[in-house]
Design a protein around this motif. Structure first.
Motif, PDB file in Angstrom:
ATOM      1  N   UNK A 168       0.814  -1.211   0.000  1.00  0.00           N
ATOM      2  CA  UNK A 168       0.000   0.000   0.000  1.00  0.00           C
ATOM      3  C   UNK A 168       0.855   1.272   0.000  1.00  0.00           C
ATOM      4  N   UNK A 169       2.013   1.211   0.648  1.00  0.00           N
ATOM      5  CA  UNK A 169       2.932   2.358   0.604  1.00  0.00           C
ATOM      6  C   UNK A 169       3.384   2.609  -0.829  1.00  0.00           C
ATOM      7  N   UNK A 170       3.766   1.559  -1.540  1.00  0.00           N
ATOM      8  CA  UNK A 170       4.212   1.712  -2.923  1.00  0.00           C
ATOM      9  C   UNK A 170       3.080   2.162  -3.833  1.00  0.00           C
ATOM     10  N   UNK A 171       1.856   1.689  -3.552  1.00  0.00           N
ATOM     11  CA  UNK A 171       0.711   2.151  -4.318  1.00  0.00           C
ATOM     12  C   UNK A 171       0.493   3.646  -4.111  1.00  0.00           C
ATOM     13  N   UNK A 172       0.615   4.079  -2.863  1.00  0.00           N
ATOM     14  CA  UNK A 172       0.443   5.506  -2.557  1.00  0.00           C
ATOM     15  C   UNK A 172       1.538   6.337  -3.218  1.00  0.00           C
ATOM     16  N   UNK A 173       2.759   5.843  -3.185  1.00  0.00           N
ATOM     17  CA  UNK A 173       3.892   6.591  -3.735  1.00  0.00           C
ATOM     18  C   UNK A 173       3.897   6.661  -5.253  1.00  0.00           C
ATOM     19  N   UNK A 174       3.146   5.784  -5.912  1.00  0.00           N
ATOM     20  CA  UNK A 174       3.243   5.636  -7.368  1.00  0.00           C
ATOM     21  C   UNK A 174       2.953   6.910  -8.154  1.00  0.00           C
ATOM     22  N   UNK A 175       2.084   7.785  -7.633  1.00  0.00           N
ATOM     23  CA  UNK A 175       1.749   9.002  -8.378  1.00  0.00           C
ATOM     24  C   UNK A 175       2.070  10.275  -7.587  1.00  0.00           C
ATOM     25  N   UNK A 176       3.018  10.174  -6.644  1.00  0.00           N
ATOM     26  CA  UNK A 176       3.360  11.328  -5.806  1.00  0.00           C
ATOM     27  C   UNK A 176       4.706  11.914  -6.192  1.00  0.00           C
ATOM     28  N   UNK A 180       6.574  14.207  -1.448  1.00  0.00           N
ATOM     29  CA  UNK A 180       5.317  13.745  -0.849  1.00  0.00           C
ATOM     30  C   UNK A 180       5.290  12.237  -0.617  1.00  0.00           C
ATOM     31  N   UNK A 181       6.320  11.546  -1.076  1.00  0.00           N
ATOM     32  CA  UNK A 181       6.335  10.092  -0.940  1.00  0.00           C
ATOM     33  C   UNK A 181       6.670   9.662   0.490  1.00  0.00           C
ATOM     34  N   UNK A 182       6.211   8.463   0.837  1.00  0.00           N
ATOM     35  CA  UNK A 182       6.563   7.868   2.131  1.00  0.00           C
ATOM     36  C   UNK A 182       7.894   7.153   1.943  1.00  0.00           C
ATOM     37  N   UNK A 183       8.914   7.596   2.664  1.00  0.00           N
ATOM     38  CA  UNK A 183      10.260   7.065   2.476  1.00  0.00           C
ATOM     39  C   UNK A 183      10.547   5.907   3.417  1.00  0.00           C
TER      40      UNK A 183
END
Length: 257
Positions: A168-176, A180-183
Motif C-alpha cells: 500500500x505504501x508503494x501504491x500511494x507513492x506511485x503518483x506522488x 510527498x512520498x513515504x520514504x
C-alpha cells in the motif's frame, strides 16, 4: 473468547470494497516492564529488610532466587496480560489499527493513520516479531510490533503485516512527487552518523582497555567484554543494511489470499 480466536485464526482476506483485512497480535514489552520492575524491586527491598535482622543471608538468597524465577515460570500467562489481538485494515486512504482484548474480544482502541500524513517508515524483524515505526509529518511517531510466526524471508516474500503495508505504501507513492512520498528510512546504525558513533565507541573501548591494563593488569581481561557488545552492534549494522537494501529492491505484490 471463541470469536476472538476465530478472528485470529481465520484466513486474512481482501474485502469486496478493496480494503485488505489482516489479523495479528501485539505485545507491549515496555508496559510489561513498567509494571513488573517496580513490583520486583519492592519485593527485593522487603526481603532485605526482613532478612537482615534475622542474620540469615543464605535463606535470603534462596528466596530472592525464587522471586527471580517465578516470572519466567509464568511467563506465558504474564505476557498474555499485555498481549492484544490486532485487526489491521488497509485501503488507498489510510491504515487502520483496531486493538481488541485477548480474553473478551472487546475493542480497546482504534487508530487511523492516513497515508498522506506519513513521512517515513522503518522496520525490523526479530524473534518472529515485526517492528514497524511510522514517522508522521507533524514530527510524531508510532511504534508498532506484530507477532508473526514466520521467518524474515517469509515475512518479506509472503503475505504478512509488512508485505501488505509495503504494497500500500508503494501504491500511494506511485503518483506522488518525491517530497510527498513515504520514504523507507534506514536504521540509525546504518547511517553515517551511526557509523561515526559506533567506531567512536570502538576507539574509546580500546583506550579504556589500555588504561585498564596500565592501572590494573591483573583484571584488565574483563574489559575485553566491551568488544563483544561492539561486535554485536557491528553485526546488527550489517544485518540492518542488508535488510534495507533488500526492501529497496522489492517488487510489491498485491495481497492475494
Amino acid at each position: 473468547m471463541i470469536y476472538g480466536m476465530q478472528r485470529i485464526q481465520q484466513n486474512n482476506r481482501t474485502m469486496e470494497n478493496k480494503k485488505t483485512l489482516y489479523n495479528s497480535q501485539t505485545y507491549n514489552p515496555l508496559k510489561a516492564f513498567l509494571y513488573a520492575f517496580p513490583v520486583y524491586a519492592l519485593l527485593t527491598g522487603l526481603l532485605i529488610l526482613i532478612i537482615r535482622p534475622l542474620h540469615m543471608p543464605g535463606l535470603g538468597v534462596v528466596i530472592w532466587i525464587v522471586i527471580s524465577i517465578v516470572p519466567f515460570l509464568f511467563q506465558k500467562r504474564f505476557k498474555e496480560v499485555f498481549t492484544r489481538n490486532i485487526e489491521l485494515i488497509f485501503d488507498n486512504q489510510s491504515f487502520i489499527i483496531q486493538e481488541y482484548d485477548i480474553k473478551n474480544d472487546g475493542l480497546i482502541k482504534q487508530a487511523t493513520i492516513p497515508w498522506a500524513e506519513m513521512e517515513y517508515f522503518k522496520c525490523s524483524f526479530s524473534s518472529e516479531v515485526t517492528y514497524l515505526t511510522i514517522g508522521l509529518r507533524d514530527g510524531s511517531t508510532n511504534n508498532l510490533s506484530f507477532k508473526e510466526e514466520k521467518t524474515q524471508e517469509q515475512i518479506i516474500n509472503e503475505k504478512s503485516v509488512f508485505s501488505v503495508f509495503y504494497y500500500y505504501v508503494r501504491q500511494y507513492n506511485s503518483d506522488k512527487e518525491p517530497g510527498d512520498k513515504i520514504a523507507l528510512k534506514p536504521g540509525f546504525l546504518t547511517t553515517k552518523s551511526g557509523a561515526f558513533v559506533l567506531f567512536g565507541v570502538a576507539i574509546l573501548a580500546v583506550v579504556a582497555i589500555v588504561i585498564h591494563f596500565v592501572l590494573a593488569p591483573k583484571t584488565f581481561g574483563l574489559s575485553f567484554m566491551s568488544f563483544f557488545i561492539i561486535i554485536g552492534l557491528l553485526v546488527k549494522r550489517k544485518t540492518d543494511k542488508d535488510l534495507y537494501n533488500k526492501i529497496n529492491q522489492l517488487e510489491p505484490r498485491p495481497p492475494i489470499d
